[in-house]
Design a protein around this motif. Structure first.
Motif, PDB file in Angstrom:
ATOM      1  N   VAL A 358      36.052 -32.568  85.383  1.00  0.00           N
ATOM      2  CA  VAL A 358      35.499 -33.096  86.626  1.00  0.00           C
ATOM      3  C   VAL A 358      35.557 -35.119  86.910  1.00  0.00           C
ATOM      4  O   VAL A 358      36.195 -35.345  87.268  1.00  0.00           O
ATOM      5  CB  VAL A 358      34.936 -32.689  88.009  1.00  0.00           C
ATOM      6  CG1 VAL A 358      34.239 -33.311  89.108  1.00  0.00           C
ATOM      7  CG2 VAL A 358      35.120 -31.343  87.709  1.00  0.00           C
ATOM      8  N   LYS A 359      35.431 -34.910  85.463  1.00  0.00           N
ATOM      9  CA  LYS A 359      34.671 -37.034  85.868  1.00  0.00           C
ATOM     10  C   LYS A 359      35.863 -37.455  85.045  1.00  0.00           C
ATOM     11  O   LYS A 359      36.365 -38.597  85.033  1.00  0.00           O
ATOM     12  CB  LYS A 359      33.602 -37.208  84.809  1.00  0.00           C
ATOM     13  CG  LYS A 359      32.094 -37.058  85.800  1.00  0.00           C
ATOM     14  CD  LYS A 359      31.168 -37.039  84.489  1.00  0.00           C
ATOM     15  CE  LYS A 359      29.589 -36.834  85.484  1.00  0.00           C
ATOM     16  NZ  LYS A 359      28.316 -37.247  84.955  1.00  0.00           N
ATOM     17  N   LEU A 360      36.440 -36.671  83.897  1.00  0.00           N
ATOM     18  CA  LEU A 360      37.712 -37.166  83.344  1.00  0.00           C
ATOM     19  C   LEU A 360      38.977 -36.903  84.562  1.00  0.00           C
ATOM     20  O   LEU A 360      39.582 -38.150  84.653  1.00  0.00           O
ATOM     21  CB  LEU A 360      38.583 -36.283  82.399  1.00  0.00           C
ATOM     22  CG  LEU A 360      37.163 -36.580  80.877  1.00  0.00           C
ATOM     23  CD1 LEU A 360      37.802 -35.958  80.053  1.00  0.00           C
ATOM     24  CD2 LEU A 360      37.128 -37.985  80.362  1.00  0.00           C
ATOM     25  N   ILE A 361      38.843 -36.414  84.947  1.00  0.00           N
ATOM     26  CA  ILE A 361      39.902 -36.256  86.192  1.00  0.00           C
ATOM     27  C   ILE A 361      39.650 -37.367  87.671  1.00  0.00           C
ATOM     28  O   ILE A 361      41.109 -38.039  87.317  1.00  0.00           O
ATOM     29  CB  ILE A 361      39.958 -34.791  87.217  1.00  0.00           C
ATOM     30  CG1 ILE A 361      40.797 -33.288  85.742  1.00  0.00           C
ATOM     31  CG2 ILE A 361      40.953 -34.573  88.155  1.00  0.00           C
ATOM     32  CD1 ILE A 361      40.302 -32.522  86.294  1.00  0.00           C
ATOM     33  N   ASP A 362      38.380 -37.658  87.557  1.00  0.00           N
ATOM     34  CA  ASP A 362      38.785 -38.509  88.820  1.00  0.00           C
ATOM     35  C   ASP A 362      38.421 -40.433  88.250  1.00  0.00           C
ATOM     36  O   ASP A 362      39.250 -40.467  89.654  1.00  0.00           O
ATOM     37  CB  ASP A 362      36.950 -38.250  88.937  1.00  0.00           C
ATOM     38  CG  ASP A 362      36.609 -36.940  90.383  1.00  0.00           C
ATOM     39  OD1 ASP A 362      37.869 -36.621  90.654  1.00  0.00           O
ATOM     40  OD2 ASP A 362      35.391 -37.349  90.207  1.00  0.00           O
ATOM     41  N   LYS A 363      38.330 -40.160  86.937  1.00  0.00           N
ATOM     42  CA  LYS A 363      38.669 -41.508  86.373  1.00  0.00           C
ATOM     43  C   LYS A 363      40.270 -42.168  86.105  1.00  0.00           C
ATOM     44  O   LYS A 363      40.421 -42.406  86.271  1.00  0.00           O
ATOM     45  CB  LYS A 363      38.206 -41.889  84.997  1.00  0.00           C
ATOM     46  CG  LYS A 363      36.998 -41.870  85.162  1.00  0.00           C
ATOM     47  CD  LYS A 363      36.160 -41.821  83.421  1.00  0.00           C
ATOM     48  CE  LYS A 363      34.925 -42.418  83.749  1.00  0.00           C
ATOM     49  NZ  LYS A 363      34.379 -41.830  82.412  1.00  0.00           N
TER      50      LYS A 363
END
Length: 363
Positions: A358-363
């Motif tokens: 999720v964090k990678l997608i947000d970035k």
């Protein structure tokens, strides 16, 4: 991570009373279940969240009743009360020493019944809530993403499934133990009945032997008296014959009448003694019949002892099988616990991985 604690049943109230059960044939008369007053206790099982009434007399469970919300304790007199157990298909009755003890037991019965009703309602509400959550989970999966940091539902359901399987195994083992205890108690009751019958026959036998010895002694005494009467009769007859030979009337006729009357009395006495001898001989035949019945009772007692030995052997084998089953169940419980811990670790790892994605997608 979720240790499984097994709590034992704890008594919450106890009272002493005489226990009765309704006659299963007439459904009217009471049958005493205990010879004297016994302890009747309310128990609470925290694992199963149930209340039970238990009373033990010696090594036998007199009452083993699970309290349900539909049960009602009815006072039928100042010191007696009763309730019906539909599972056991019987009616229990309790006789107390005082009216106050009956009132205390009745109030505690109402409290336990209300607690059982609340426990059942909570269990039903919990099942409905779990069902609703299961249905609504696909629709709100995105909104509940932040809540996944806590242990997931399937992690909680695992120990519940384990508890259900463990309780099922406990119920099976308990029913097996009850069946074994019932077999042993039936054999013991049969043996006790035969022993009581044997003791009764032995007592009757001793009384008949004493009566027979006394009768034999009386017969010998009567035979001596009979011989003495016969000698007296012969002597009197000789006197009568001698008087008749000498002739004469008057005093000799009077003496003859007296002698004849004495002779008739002696003959009646002899007849009565003969009848008593016949009665004693018939009693002797009854004595032989009692001896035969005693031998049959001894034979039945020996057969019962052999059956009891066989039952004890079977009980030992069953206990060994139960111990093996318990060991196998404990081993399976430990394996399930390890599997649950591994699943918990994997789930947390997946949760961390999901958050990272999720964090990678947000970035």
């Amino acid at each position: 991570m979720f240790p499984h604690h097994r709590e034992r049943e704890q008594p919450i109230f106890s009272a002493r009373a005489h226990v009765f059960q309704i006659d299963p044939t007439t459904k009217r008369n009471w049958i005493p279940a205990s010879k004297h007053a016994v302890t009747v206790s309310f128990f609470y099982d925290a694992n199963r969240n149930v209340y039970r009434i238990i009373s033990v007399g010696g090594t036998k469970a007199i009452i083993n009743c699970t309290v349900t919300p539909s049960m009602t304790f009815t006072k039928t007199s100042q010191k007696f009360g009763q309730w019906a157990d539909s599972r056991a298909n019987t009616v229990y009755g309790l006789g107390f020493a005082t009216e106050q003890q009956l009132h205390q037991f009745s109030e505690k019965f109402k409290e336990v019944k209300d607690a059982a009703r609340l426990a059942r309602e909570k269990s039903q509400d919990k099942e409905l809530a779990n069902t609703a959550l299961t249905i609504a989970a696909p629709q709100f999966s995105q909104d509940l993403s932040d809540e996944l940091q806590s242990p997931p539902v399937m992690c909680v359901n695992g120990p519940e499934d384990k508890l259900f399987r463990s309780q099922s195994a406990d119920i099976t083992l308990s029913s097996e133990k009850e069946r074994i205890k019932k077999m042993l108690s039936e054999g013991s009751i049969c043996e006790m009945n035969l022993e009581a019958e044997l003791f009764t026959l032995q007592d009757s036998n001793s009384k008949l032997v004493a009566a027979l010895h006394e009768a034999n002694a009386n017969v010998e005494q009567w035979k001596k008296q009979l011989a003495a009467y016969q000698e007296e009769t012969e002597r009197l007859r000789d006197q009568v014959a001698e008087l008749e030979a000498h002739g004469g009337q008057g005093p000799s006729d009077l003496l003859k009448d007296e002698l004849t009357q004495s002779l008739e009395e002696l003959e009646a006495l002899l007849k009565a003694k003969d009848e008593e001898i016949h009665i004693l001989q018939s009693k002797k035949a009854d004595y032989h019949e009692m001896e035969h019945e005693r031998d049959e009772a001894i034979h039945r007692l020996r057969e019962t002892e052999m059956r009891n030995s066989e039952l004890e052997r079977r009980i030992q084998n069953s206990e060994q099988n139960l111990n093996n089953s318990l060991e196998e169940r404990d081993r399976m419980d430990s394996e399930i616990q390890r599997a649950i811990e591994i699943l918990d670790i994997k789930i947390f790892d997946l949760n961390d991985l999901r958050q990272s994605l999720v964090k990678l997608i947000d970035k």
